[in-house]
Design a protein around this motif. Structure first.
Motif, PDB file in Angstrom:
ATOM      1  N   ASP A   1      36.594  44.671  52.142  1.00  0.00           N
ATOM      2  CA  ASP A   1      35.470  43.425  51.946  1.00  0.00           C
ATOM      3  C   ASP A   1      35.276  42.503  50.673  1.00  0.00           C
ATOM      4  O   ASP A   1      33.919  42.099  50.600  1.00  0.00           O
ATOM      5  CB  ASP A   1      33.663  44.483  51.801  1.00  0.00           C
ATOM      6  N   LEU A   2      36.489  42.429  49.909  1.00  0.00           N
ATOM      7  CA  LEU A   2      36.587  41.818  48.862  1.00  0.00           C
ATOM      8  C   LEU A   2      37.557  40.570  48.498  1.00  0.00           C
ATOM      9  O   LEU A   2      37.821  41.066  49.096  1.00  0.00           O
ATOM     10  CB  LEU A   2      36.449  43.090  47.569  1.00  0.00           C
ATOM     11  N   ILE A   3      37.048  39.753  48.297  1.00  0.00           N
ATOM     12  CA  ILE A   3      38.354  37.924  48.209  1.00  0.00           C
ATOM     13  C   ILE A   3      38.158  37.809  47.135  1.00  0.00           C
ATOM     14  O   ILE A   3      36.608  37.172  46.291  1.00  0.00           O
ATOM     15  CB  ILE A   3      37.763  37.219  50.010  1.00  0.00           C
ATOM     16  N   GLY A   4      38.975  37.041  46.310  1.00  0.00           N
ATOM     17  CA  GLY A   4      39.121  36.820  45.093  1.00  0.00           C
ATOM     18  C   GLY A   4      39.847  35.859  44.870  1.00  0.00           C
ATOM     19  O   GLY A   4      41.474  35.680  45.888  1.00  0.00           O
ATOM     20  N   VAL A   5      39.926  34.780  44.215  1.00  0.00           N
ATOM     21  CA  VAL A   5      40.396  33.719  43.409  1.00  0.00           C
ATOM     22  C   VAL A   5      40.136  33.443  41.999  1.00  0.00           C
ATOM     23  O   VAL A   5      39.919  33.836  41.379  1.00  0.00           O
ATOM     24  CB  VAL A   5      39.762  32.304  44.237  1.00  0.00           C
ATOM     25  N   ALA A   6      41.319  33.244  41.673  1.00  0.00           N
ATOM     26  CA  ALA A   6      42.155  32.816  40.111  1.00  0.00           C
ATOM     27  C   ALA A   6      42.573  31.598  40.240  1.00  0.00           C
ATOM     28  O   ALA A   6      43.161  31.516  40.664  1.00  0.00           O
ATOM     29  CB  ALA A   6      43.200  33.803  40.391  1.00  0.00           C
ATOM     30  N   ALA A   7      41.860  31.122  38.931  1.00  0.00           N
ATOM     31  CA  ALA A   7      41.874  29.558  38.661  1.00  0.00           C
ATOM     32  C   ALA A   7      42.260  29.314  37.374  1.00  0.00           C
ATOM     33  O   ALA A   7      41.773  30.520  36.554  1.00  0.00           O
ATOM     34  CB  ALA A   7      41.048  28.715  39.452  1.00  0.00           C
ATOM     35  N   THR A   8      43.461  28.539  37.136  1.00  0.00           N
ATOM     36  CA  THR A   8      43.826  28.291  35.370  1.00  0.00           C
ATOM     37  C   THR A   8      44.521  26.451  35.617  1.00  0.00           C
ATOM     38  O   THR A   8      44.438  26.391  36.393  1.00  0.00           O
ATOM     39  CB  THR A   8      45.052  28.807  35.330  1.00  0.00           C
ATOM     40  N   ALA A   9      43.907  25.554  34.385  1.00  0.00           N
ATOM     41  CA  ALA A   9      44.481  24.435  34.606  1.00  0.00           C
ATOM     42  C   ALA A   9      45.831  24.194  34.262  1.00  0.00           C
ATOM     43  O   ALA A   9      46.303  23.466  33.688  1.00  0.00           O
ATOM     44  CB  ALA A   9      43.487  24.066  32.565  1.00  0.00           C
ATOM     45  N   GLY A  10      46.395  24.597  35.523  1.00  0.00           N
ATOM     46  CA  GLY A  10      47.972  24.574  35.194  1.00  0.00           C
ATOM     47  C   GLY A  10      49.021  25.730  35.054  1.00  0.00           C
ATOM     48  O   GLY A  10      50.175  25.384  35.166  1.00  0.00           O
ATOM     49  N   THR A  11      48.516  26.762  34.525  1.00  0.00           N
ATOM     50  CA  THR A  11      49.236  28.091  34.121  1.00  0.00           C
ATOM     51  C   THR A  11      49.695  29.017  35.618  1.00  0.00           C
ATOM     52  O   THR A  11      48.298  29.010  36.428  1.00  0.00           O
ATOM     53  CB  THR A  11      48.949  28.850  32.669  1.00  0.00           C
ATOM     54  N   ALA A  12      51.266  29.054  35.770  1.00  0.00           N
ATOM     55  CA  ALA A  12      51.171  29.602  36.918  1.00  0.00           C
ATOM     56  C   ALA A  12      50.330  31.313  37.047  1.00  0.00           C
ATOM     57  O   ALA A  12      50.436  31.626  35.918  1.00  0.00           O
ATOM     58  CB  ALA A  12      52.485  30.518  36.880  1.00  0.00           C
ATOM     59  N   VAL A  13      49.630  31.624  37.586  1.00  0.00           N
ATOM     60  CA  VAL A  13      49.213  32.647  37.883  1.00  0.00           C
ATOM     61  C   VAL A  13      48.413  33.704  39.223  1.00  0.00           C
ATOM     62  O   VAL A  13      48.977  32.568  40.094  1.00  0.00           O
ATOM     63  CB  VAL A  13      47.386  31.947  38.186  1.00  0.00           C
ATOM     64  N   GLY A  14      48.474  34.768  39.196  1.00  0.00           N
ATOM     65  CA  GLY A  14      49.169  35.764  40.194  1.00  0.00           C
ATOM     66  C   GLY A  14      47.988  36.603  40.512  1.00  0.00           C
ATOM     67  O   GLY A  14      47.503  36.639  39.393  1.00  0.00           O
ATOM     68  N   LEU A  15      46.608  36.927  41.376  1.00  0.00           N
ATOM     69  CA  LEU A  15      45.850  37.410  41.534  1.00  0.00           C
ATOM     70  C   LEU A  15      46.100  38.681  43.035  1.00  0.00           C
ATOM     71  O   LEU A  15      46.681  38.511  43.445  1.00  0.00           O
ATOM     72  CB  LEU A  15      44.453  37.298  42.131  1.00  0.00           C
ATOM     73  N   ASP A  16      45.886  39.773  42.326  1.00  0.00           N
ATOM     74  CA  ASP A  16      45.477  40.566  43.379  1.00  0.00           C
ATOM     75  C   ASP A  16      45.069  41.504  43.507  1.00  0.00           C
ATOM     76  O   ASP A  16      44.157  42.608  41.819  1.00  0.00           O
ATOM     77  CB  ASP A  16      47.264  41.760  43.658  1.00  0.00           C
ATOM     78  N   VAL A  17      44.099  42.476  44.203  1.00  0.00           N
ATOM     79  CA  VAL A  17      43.189  43.525  44.795  1.00  0.00           C
ATOM     80  C   VAL A  17      43.087  43.842  45.700  1.00  0.00           C
ATOM     81  O   VAL A  17      43.812  43.995  46.909  1.00  0.00           O
ATOM     82  CB  VAL A  17      41.881  42.550  44.951  1.00  0.00           C
ATOM     83  N   GLU A  18      43.474  45.448  45.145  1.00  0.00           N
ATOM     84  CA  GLU A  18      43.610  46.861  46.380  1.00  0.00           C
ATOM     85  C   GLU A  18      42.142  47.585  46.675  1.00  0.00           C
ATOM     86  O   GLU A  18      42.233  47.731  45.947  1.00  0.00           O
ATOM     87  CB  GLU A  18      44.712  47.008  46.739  1.00  0.00           C
ATOM     88  N   THR A  19      41.648  48.240  47.446  1.00  0.00           N
ATOM     89  CA  THR A  19      41.020  49.129  47.554  1.00  0.00           C
ATOM     90  C   THR A  19      41.555  50.182  47.523  1.00  0.00           C
ATOM     91  O   THR A  19      42.654  51.026  47.914  1.00  0.00           O
ATOM     92  CB  THR A  19      40.527  49.489  48.802  1.00  0.00           C
ATOM     93  N   ALA A  20      40.972  51.144  46.734  1.00  0.00           N
ATOM     94  CA  ALA A  20      41.391  52.355  45.735  1.00  0.00           C
ATOM     95  C   ALA A  20      40.646  53.185  46.039  1.00  0.00           C
ATOM     96  O   ALA A  20      41.097  54.279  45.256  1.00  0.00           O
ATOM     97  CB  ALA A  20      41.555  51.479  44.138  1.00  0.00           C
TER      98      ALA A  20
END
Length: 229
Positions: free
Chosen positions: A96-115
């Protein structure tokens, strides 16, 4: 210093005001999901990403349009981007968690997992390098699961940041200890250089593990917020 903003949200209801923010292709993807929760996760990811993009670009959220064309196959399931804008986004969801990561042009990756679920031994052997497996070998089952998903989210985050995803073998990358500051220690894959990779473990929410990765040699500053849309 490279800044990265991470925004979290619970799954949104399928209300007209949110559905209206999806374009035709996004509506098609939304309808293709069979489970209600999967539809809501996709909807939330797009609405949250467009909200973040609107704030950073000085636009109305309804004026934000994404191009999500996959660079490999041409289908609309690639990394969402605003054409012509120096903005990089990464969307991730679990439970039940949704996330977004944002940068000003730098390549970015986000990951979330239930633990909170059990980590199978076979999955650990598949995903972790010998050094990482050794680091968690003496832990209790609960502690091992938490440690495993710390490693897993780091790996997913850096692979997403490169845009290559699972084309990068999980065992080709080794990270610092699960209880240490997140750092890529070794990589045998040409797409990832420890000197040009920065990571941060995230707070996310209770019962979740999350990480964000940026492809840069600069120091990074990461902020997290839980938003209500």
């Amino acid at each position: 210093m490279i800044e990265c903003a991470v925004r979290w949200s619970a799954p949104l209801p399928a209300e007209p005001r949110f559905l209206a923010l999806l374009d035709e292709l996004e509506q098609g993807r939304y309808e293709n999901y069979r489970q209600d929760i999967d539809k809501r996760r996709f909807l939330t990811g797009r609405v949250l990403a467009k909200t973040v993009a609107a704030e950073r670009l000085g636009l109305a959220v309804e004026d934000v349009s994404f191009d999500a064309t996959c660079e490999d196959c041409g289908k609309p399931h690639g990394r969402p981007r605003v054409p012509g804008a120096a903005l990089m986004l990464s969307i991730s969801h679990s439970g039940d968690l949704i996330g977004v990561a944002a940068t000003a042009g730098t390549a970015v990756g986000l990951d979330v997992e239930t633990a909170t679920r059990r980590a199978e031994d076979s999955l650990m052997e598949y995903a972790l390098t010998p050094a990482e497996q050794a680091a968690i070998s003496g832990l209790s089952a609960e502690q091992r699961a938490t440690a495993f998903f710390t490693y897993w989210t780091r790996k997913e985050a850096v692979m997403k940041a490169t845009g290559k995803g699972l084309k990068i073998p999980l065992q080709s990358i080794t990270f610092s200890g699960y209880d240490e500051q997140a750092r890529l220690v070794r990589s045998s894959h040409e797409a990832l250089d420890p000197a040009r990779t920065r990571l941060a473990d995230l707070k996310a929410a209770e019962g979740y593990r999350a990480a964000v990765a940026l492809i840069t040699s600069d120091d990074i500053s990461v902020t997290e917020d839980f938003v209500t849309l």
